[in-house]
Design an enzyme around this catalytic site. Structure first.
Site, PDB file in Angstrom:
ATOM      1  N   ASP A  43       0.860  -1.173   0.000  1.00 29.75           N
ATOM      2  CA  ASP A  43       0.000   0.000   0.000  1.00 29.75           C
ATOM      3  C   ASP A  43       0.903   1.232   0.000  1.00 29.75           C
ATOM      4  O   ASP A  43       1.774   1.367   0.851  1.00 29.75           O
ATOM      5  CB  ASP A  43      -0.897  -0.010   1.244  1.00 29.75           C
ATOM      6  N   HIS A 125       5.039  13.211 -16.854  1.00 31.06           N
ATOM      7  CA  HIS A 125       5.739  14.459 -17.158  1.00 31.06           C
ATOM      8  C   HIS A 125       5.840  15.301 -15.895  1.00 31.06           C
ATOM      9  O   HIS A 125       4.918  15.357 -15.080  1.00 31.06           O
ATOM     10  CB  HIS A 125       5.082  15.211 -18.313  1.00 31.06           C
ATOM     11  N   ASP A 137      -1.577  18.537 -12.617  1.00 34.99           N
ATOM     12  CA  ASP A 137      -1.014  18.343 -13.954  1.00 34.99           C
ATOM     13  C   ASP A 137       0.425  18.864 -14.002  1.00 34.99           C
ATOM     14  O   ASP A 137       0.655  20.007 -14.347  1.00 34.99           O
ATOM     15  CB  ASP A 137      -1.879  19.087 -14.969  1.00 34.99           C
ATOM     16  N   GLU A 171       6.513  18.299 -21.649  1.00 35.22           N
ATOM     17  CA  GLU A 171       5.328  17.646 -22.209  1.00 35.22           C
ATOM     18  C   GLU A 171       4.335  18.677 -22.711  1.00 35.22           C
ATOM     19  O   GLU A 171       3.645  18.468 -23.721  1.00 35.22           O
ATOM     20  CB  GLU A 171       4.681  16.757 -21.149  1.00 35.22           C
ATOM     21  N   GLU A 172       4.268  19.799 -21.990  1.00 36.03           N
ATOM     22  CA  GLU A 172       3.217  20.782 -22.269  1.00 36.03           C
ATOM     23  C   GLU A 172       3.354  21.462 -23.630  1.00 36.03           C
ATOM     24  O   GLU A 172       2.402  22.064 -24.117  1.00 36.03           O
ATOM     25  CB  GLU A 172       3.170  21.826 -21.145  1.00 36.03           C
ATOM     26  N   ASP A 200      -0.667  10.682 -15.956  1.00 40.80           N
ATOM     27  CA  ASP A 200      -0.785  12.129 -16.163  1.00 40.80           C
ATOM     28  C   ASP A 200      -2.123  12.582 -15.594  1.00 40.80           C
ATOM     29  O   ASP A 200      -3.172  12.275 -16.152  1.00 40.80           O
ATOM     30  CB  ASP A 200      -0.713  12.412 -17.669  1.00 40.80           C
ATOM     31  N   ASP A 302      -4.809   8.418  -3.794  1.00 39.83           N
ATOM     32  CA  ASP A 302      -4.454   7.219  -3.031  1.00 39.83           C
ATOM     33  C   ASP A 302      -4.725   5.957  -3.840  1.00 39.83           C
ATOM     34  O   ASP A 302      -3.870   5.069  -3.963  1.00 39.83           O
ATOM     35  CB  ASP A 302      -5.259   7.208  -1.733  1.00 39.83           C
TER      36      ASP A 302
END
Length: 317
Positions: A43, A125, A137, A171-172, A200, A302
């Site tokens: 976990d 990313h 993000d 990545e953006e 992502d 989680d």
């Protein structure tokens, strides 16, 4: 996750009596009767994932409010994650590239052992947009795979397949870092990648539970895990071609992953099964200054971190 422009994105376990009996009945040799003796995936402590997000927030706060490509906050983010991986015993490397006249970096971490002809990769990313700190993000994916990697080290996992983790730059602006990594690989090295898993946006505040449906086997690892917890999933479509799995898929590598939604709105049907808010975006702070530590759903974060750990343990065994 990249916004759409002109293209789409997106220890030891006890041997079971049944296994031993089967081996005896078939007259298998000792080698043939060997069963997987790795413990089940642990976990992952969501508090540890959130602590990492807090550190990424602090880095952004101290560096102009973001962790974007070419900005000091991104370099500090790489340094933070690399330090934890180095301390845990990973072999890390930093790959440089240039994008938009600015230097970018991919961070790659390899775990010892396993068949290097069959590599299981997990990636996220690490950059944000310039508008904000990018905690969902994609601090969420970056922190989740970091804690899974640290769990690998803590368990001293001895995988059958080789394990590699990656944190991609820029990545953006169109999956620049991950594309550079894939393009830099020789064809033989590309063929050694058994699977690439992409993470992502894993903690959207109005979360959906989306599973990449690009490869049936990889998809099933995640859908079975969620089904065992009585949580329905949907195929991931909003991020198709918009995240770092795209260059791997284009290179013929099978891909999978998880996603909790970006600017698309949750349907009534989805709200009923996930307990969310219909008609609202999965992440109202997508690509905005409000994408801070307050913009995270703890339950989704989680669950997804634990689902990643299960996939890594399962696919590398």
């Amino acid at each position: 996750m990249k916004r759409i422009v002109s293209f789409r994105r997106g220890t030891l376990a006890a041997a079971t009596g049944a296994a031993l009996t089967a081996a005896l009945l078939t007259g298998a040799s000792g080698a043939e009767a060997t069963i997987n003796n790795q413990a089940a995936a642990p976990d992952v402590d969501v508090a540890a994932v959130k602590a990492d997000l807090g550190e990424l927030q602090s880095i952004a706060d101290a560096n102009g409010g973001n962790r974007a490509h070419g900005q000091p906050g991104y370099q500090k983010s790489v340094d933070f994650i690399k330090g934890k991986l180095d301390e845990a015993g990973f072999t890390t490397s930093v790959q440089e590239f240039t994008s938009g006249g600015k230097k970018g970096y991919n961070l790659v971490a390899d775990w010892k052992g396993g068949d290097e002809g069959k590599v299981v990769m997990a990636g996220s990313h690490l950059d944000s947009v310039e508008a904000g700190p990018g905690i969902n993000d994609n601090g969420s994916g970056s922190a989740a795979i970091l804690e899974v990697a640290l769990a690998v080290a803590k368990a001293d996992l001895q995988p059958t397949k080789h394990l590699r983790f990656a944190w991609w730059g820029d990545e953006e602006d169109g999956m620049v870092g991950s594309t550079h990594y894939v393009d830099s690989l020789a064809d033989d090295d590309k063929s050694k990648i058994d699977s690439y898993l992409n993470f992502d946006m894993l903690g959207s505040p109005n979360p959906g539970y989306f599973v990449y449906d690009d490869d049936p086997e990889l998809e099933k690892v995640f859908t079975d895990w969620y089904a065992a917890k009585d949580i329905s999933t949907d195929p991931e479509t909003e991020g198709d071609g918009r995240s770092d799995h795209a260059p791997f898929k284009d290179a013929g590598v099978r891909v999978g992953g998880l996603f909790t939604g970006a600017e698309a709105t949750m349907s009534q049907e989805q709200a009923e099964k996930w307990g969310g808010k219909a008609g609202e975006a999965f992440d109202p702070c997508y690509h905005s200054a409000c994408d801070k530590t307050s913009n995270i759903d703890d339950k989704a974060l989680d669950l997804n971190a634990d689902a990643i750990a299960n996939a890594i343990w399962t696919l590398s065994s």
